[in-house]
Design an enzyme around this catalytic site. Sequence first.
Site, short mmCIF file in Angstrom:
data_model
loop_
_atom_site.label_atom_id
_atom_site.label_comp_id
_atom_site.label_asym_id
_atom_site.label_seq_id
_atom_site.Cartn_x
_atom_site.Cartn_y
_atom_site.Cartn_z
N GLU A 21 0.83 -1.21 0.00
CA GLU A 21 0.00 0.00 0.00
C GLU A 21 0.86 1.25 0.00
O GLU A 21 0.54 2.23 -0.69
CB GLU A 21 -0.94 -0.03 1.20
N ASP A 64 -2.00 -7.36 19.12
CA ASP A 64 -0.66 -7.69 18.63
C ASP A 64 0.30 -8.13 19.73
O ASP A 64 1.24 -8.88 19.48
CB ASP A 64 -0.07 -6.48 17.89
#
Length: 420
Positions: free
Chosen positions: A172, A306
């Site tokens: 991206e 995470d």
Amino acid sequence: MTIESRRRPRVVVVGGGFAGLAAVRQLSVADVDVLLIDRNGYNTFQPLLYQVATGGLNPGDVTFALRAFTSRFRNADFLRGAVTKVDADAKVVHLDQHEPIEYDYLVVACGVTANYFGIPGAQEHALAIYTRAGAIATRDRVLTAIENANQKVAGAPEPTIVVVGGGATGVEMAGALAELRNAAVPIAYRQLDPQRVRIILVEMVDHVLGPFHPKLRAYAAKQLRKRGVELRLSTSLKEVREDCVMVEGPGGEQDQIECAVVVWATGITAGPIVGGWGLPTGRGGRIEVGADLRVAGHPEVFAVGDVALDPEGLAQVAQPAIQGGKHAGVQIRRLLAGAPTEPFKYFDKGTMATIGRSDAVVQFPFGLRLRGLVAWLAWLGLHIIELMGGRNRLATLINLSVRYFSWPRSLNIVVGDPAD
């Protein structure tokens, strides 16, 4: 105040990311007091940070005040501070500038930081875009390099940008940089040959977007090359210097790539401070949890997002974090009701990555795969919907509409201060 003297149990949530906010939402209907703690006063919508880093969005478009978030719930409050220590035996959280805080239940959702894998010079010279500050610094460095080249500043490096990592973030970022170069540079920087602005993506395996189907990987690589991104696949990074990177190709050949900016888009690890909290940690310094996301030996402590090393080995992206935070909140409610906890079951909703304007790839768990315009519209709509706050959604919609639908007719680059 002791735990026994409080009227209701206290749940402390450390971290205002996807996981932490999901936990707070679930606990908003429980008979508890919830305290959300974060070193920053805002939540950052990380999936769109690369747009900030390439001048497509303002930092404020992807951030939302955590105090505004907790004010939505009668039983929640926010405290800005950095956790320095967790005493799980005493059920106390220590902070840098506040008195220790007792808890009945603790949800650790503090996220992670960049992992540089011990590569010489990477931490000193590469720029990571996992935080708002990192995205702003990257934007300023990129635009400064292009500006210096346009003005022929003596001694300025060539405006080459090396993106390290071929995952969704790297793809991206490279695609957005290519659009900046292809659409904006010819108009905004008329004295600069756009071809001097090189975008190089370095990936150590032979493909990009590892979690995706091979056909989508090949499609993404083709579209990146079509946009002028140079792919260095099967290439490992050996060293990052102030003005170049050293790489090793698939045949063992060494190469030096002179560059103005190195963007780090691969590898994450728990912050070093987490290892000193006395909680069991494993790979990447992440906290080991059981099937119900509770920390072994500490049944009142959950680790989600995470920072958690879950048994399923889920990807460290938004959906597992959101669902993990929600699960932790539900399990605390069950424990308060005297019920046993349940194992965490992740519902795969699919994954997506944008390549550039009108182009993305989407992969659903039941085999459906999309690419091109339809996938891009799905990506755009989902990301705008998931943003927090109507102002952020409107501002993002306007800025991305200008970037994606009116370039080059109406140029809009969000600029910042010159890089140091």
